[in-house]
Scaffold this motif. Structure first.
Motif, PDB file in Angstrom:
ATOM      1  N   THR A  77      71.555  25.791  75.862  1.00  0.00           N
ATOM      2  CA  THR A  77      71.140  26.207  74.524  1.00  0.00           C
ATOM      3  C   THR A  77      70.117  25.244  73.940  1.00  0.00           C
ATOM      4  N   ARG A  78      70.399  23.955  74.037  1.00  0.00           N
ATOM      5  CA  ARG A  78      69.486  22.963  73.476  1.00  0.00           C
ATOM      6  C   ARG A  78      68.168  22.927  74.251  1.00  0.00           C
ATOM      7  N   SER A  79      68.239  23.039  75.580  1.00  0.00           N
ATOM      8  CA  SER A  79      67.032  22.979  76.399  1.00  0.00           C
ATOM      9  C   SER A  79      66.103  24.163  76.120  1.00  0.00           C
ATOM     10  N   THR A  80      66.652  25.373  76.096  1.00  0.00           N
ATOM     11  CA  THR A  80      65.817  26.552  75.854  1.00  0.00           C
ATOM     12  C   THR A  80      65.259  26.545  74.430  1.00  0.00           C
ATOM     13  N   GLY A  81      66.039  26.041  73.471  1.00  0.00           N
ATOM     14  CA  GLY A  81      65.533  25.948  72.103  1.00  0.00           C
ATOM     15  C   GLY A  81      64.378  24.969  71.995  1.00  0.00           C
ATOM     16  N   LEU A  82      64.506  23.832  72.676  1.00  0.00           N
ATOM     17  CA  LEU A  82      63.438  22.832  72.630  1.00  0.00           C
ATOM     18  C   LEU A  82      62.168  23.350  73.295  1.00  0.00           C
ATOM     19  N   TRP A  83      62.314  24.042  74.420  1.00  0.00           N
ATOM     20  CA  TRP A  83      61.129  24.568  75.097  1.00  0.00           C
ATOM     21  C   TRP A  83      60.479  25.702  74.316  1.00  0.00           C
ATOM     22  N   THR A  84      61.260  26.435  73.527  1.00  0.00           N
ATOM     23  CA  THR A  84      60.654  27.419  72.624  1.00  0.00           C
ATOM     24  C   THR A  84      59.730  26.727  71.649  1.00  0.00           C
ATOM     25  N   LEU A  85      60.188  25.628  71.091  1.00  0.00           N
ATOM     26  CA  LEU A  85      59.374  24.874  70.140  1.00  0.00           C
ATOM     27  C   LEU A  85      58.141  24.277  70.823  1.00  0.00           C
ATOM     28  N   VAL A  86      58.307  23.795  72.049  1.00  0.00           N
ATOM     29  CA  VAL A  86      57.172  23.241  72.794  1.00  0.00           C
ATOM     30  C   VAL A  86      56.086  24.299  72.984  1.00  0.00           C
ATOM     31  N   PHE A  87      56.476  25.502  73.388  1.00  0.00           N
ATOM     32  CA  PHE A  87      55.481  26.544  73.637  1.00  0.00           C
ATOM     33  C   PHE A  87      54.867  27.062  72.342  1.00  0.00           C
ATOM     34  N   LEU A  88      55.623  27.035  71.257  1.00  0.00           N
ATOM     35  CA  LEU A  88      55.034  27.392  69.962  1.00  0.00           C
ATOM     36  C   LEU A  88      53.934  26.393  69.597  1.00  0.00           C
ATOM     37  N   CYS A  89      54.210  25.115  69.805  1.00  0.00           N
ATOM     38  CA  CYS A  89      53.210  24.083  69.495  1.00  0.00           C
ATOM     39  C   CYS A  89      51.988  24.214  70.397  1.00  0.00           C
ATOM     40  N   ILE A  90      52.213  24.471  71.685  1.00  0.00           N
ATOM     41  CA  ILE A  90      51.085  24.621  72.602  1.00  0.00           C
ATOM     42  C   ILE A  90      50.238  25.836  72.212  1.00  0.00           C
ATOM     43  N   THR A  91      50.901  26.921  71.834  1.00  0.00           N
ATOM     44  CA  THR A  91      50.176  28.124  71.415  1.00  0.00           C
ATOM     45  C   THR A  91      49.320  27.841  70.188  1.00  0.00           C
ATOM     46  N   LEU A  92      49.860  27.097  69.232  1.00  0.00           N
ATOM     47  CA  LEU A  92      49.110  26.761  68.030  1.00  0.00           C
ATOM     48  C   LEU A  92      47.976  25.778  68.315  1.00  0.00           C
ATOM     49  N   THR A  93      48.054  25.071  69.443  1.00  0.00           N
ATOM     50  CA  THR A  93      47.023  24.094  69.794  1.00  0.00           C
ATOM     51  C   THR A  93      45.791  24.747  70.402  1.00  0.00           C
ATOM     52  N   VAL A  94      45.920  25.970  70.889  1.00  0.00           N
ATOM     53  CA  VAL A  94      44.813  26.624  71.600  1.00  0.00           C
ATOM     54  C   VAL A  94      43.577  26.763  70.714  1.00  0.00           C
ATOM     55  N   THR A  95      43.765  27.242  69.491  1.00  0.00           N
ATOM     56  CA  THR A  95      42.605  27.462  68.618  1.00  0.00           C
ATOM     57  C   THR A  95      41.875  26.164  68.269  1.00  0.00           C
ATOM     58  N   PRO A  96      42.566  25.098  67.855  1.00  0.00           N
ATOM     59  CA  PRO A  96      41.838  23.842  67.623  1.00  0.00           C
ATOM     60  C   PRO A  96      41.093  23.346  68.857  1.00  0.00           C
ATOM     61  N   LEU A  97      41.725  23.439  70.028  1.00  0.00           N
ATOM     62  CA  LEU A  97      41.061  23.010  71.255  1.00  0.00           C
ATOM     63  C   LEU A  97      39.824  23.851  71.532  1.00  0.00           C
ATOM     64  N   ARG A  98      39.924  25.151  71.292  1.00  0.00           N
ATOM     65  CA  ARG A  98      38.782  26.038  71.525  1.00  0.00           C
ATOM     66  C   ARG A  98      37.620  25.696  70.598  1.00  0.00           C
ATOM     67  N   ARG A  99      37.916  25.449  69.337  1.00  0.00           N
ATOM     68  CA  ARG A  99      36.850  25.149  68.379  1.00  0.00           C
ATOM     69  C   ARG A  99      36.242  23.772  68.624  1.00  0.00           C
TER      70      ARG A  99
END
Length: 245
Positions: A77-99
């Protein structure tokens, strides 16, 4: 002066008739150049796809080798929850990296990363209601009463379901401008995920990771606010700026 080829002779007529050819040749050359430049995208997508499955493979290996600890359900439970947050952060990082990099092709990875966030959120949710509570609604309701952070996490998961369901290209075409407005809900999802994580960890007085991920999300959302504000100022002064997504 007219460029009627009937009034020209010899080499001049040939040049006039062949005038459009260099344009077509240039366009074809640009298309080939773009195709060559984009050849890295397919293998990169395969690499990202495989890398994103590593956390799941890790859980499977731990499960087969008794490496999940004394409380396997809590570990998953804790591992899958943490990785959900990791992928949310990575997804939000795409636009700044692109710009910042100018590599627009990075946007082609955003949907995959967002769907992986949904994938691990689903594993997180299923582990809780199935393996932890065995679909016991009364027990789940009782647990929510004692631990309200579960309600916050569930709200984030419901929003993720909506975004995942409208991620296909057909949905993008069908929704038009409304798709962009809808998918800005990822900002609310990230905020709710941080609150869920923070609230859960606060009971154990262990806020190191929530503070780290909270700072990351604040920076990523703050960057978007700064770009939006700059665009507003540029618009008032006659400039133009695309909104950060």
């Amino acid at each position: 002066m007219s460029l009627d080829t009937q009034t020209l002779t010899g080499r001049d007529a040939g040049r006039a008739q062949s005038g459009p050819r260099p344009v077509r040749s240039t366009q074809a050359g640009n298309a080939r150049a773009r195709g060559a430049a984009d050849r890295w995208i397919a293998p990169a997508k395969i690499g990202v796809f495989i890398a994103a499955l590593v956390p799941l493979a890790r859980l499977v290996v731990f499960g087969l080798t008794d490496g999940l600890g004394a409380n396997p359900i809590e570990f998953i439970t804790r591992s899958t929850g943490l990785w959900t947050l990791v992928f949310l952060c990575i997804t939000l990082t795409v636009t700044p990296l692109r710009r910042l990099s100018g590599v627009n092709a990075l946007l082609r990875f955003r949907r995959m990363l967002g769907l992986y966030a949904f994938f691990y959120a689903t594993l997180h949710f299923v582990t809780y209601i199935w393996f932890d509570k065995w679909f016991d609604v009364a027990e789940i309701v009782k647990d929510i009463g004692k631990r309200p952070f579960i309600t916050v996490g569930f709200a984030a998961f419901v929003l993720l379901i909506v975004l995942a369901a409208t991620s296909p290209r057909a949905a993008v075409r069908r929704l038009g401008r409304r798709w962009l407005m809808l998918h800005r809900a990822i900002y609310a999802i990230a905020a709710l995920a941080i609150l869920h994580f923070w609230w859960m960890k606060a009971g154990k007085h262990d806020l190191i990771l929530p503070k780290i991920y909270g700072a990351i999300v604040i920076v990523l959302l703050g960057w978007r606010v700064a770009v939006w504000a700059r665009g507003k100022l540029a618009g008032r002064s006659g400039g133009a700026s695309k909104p950060a997504r």
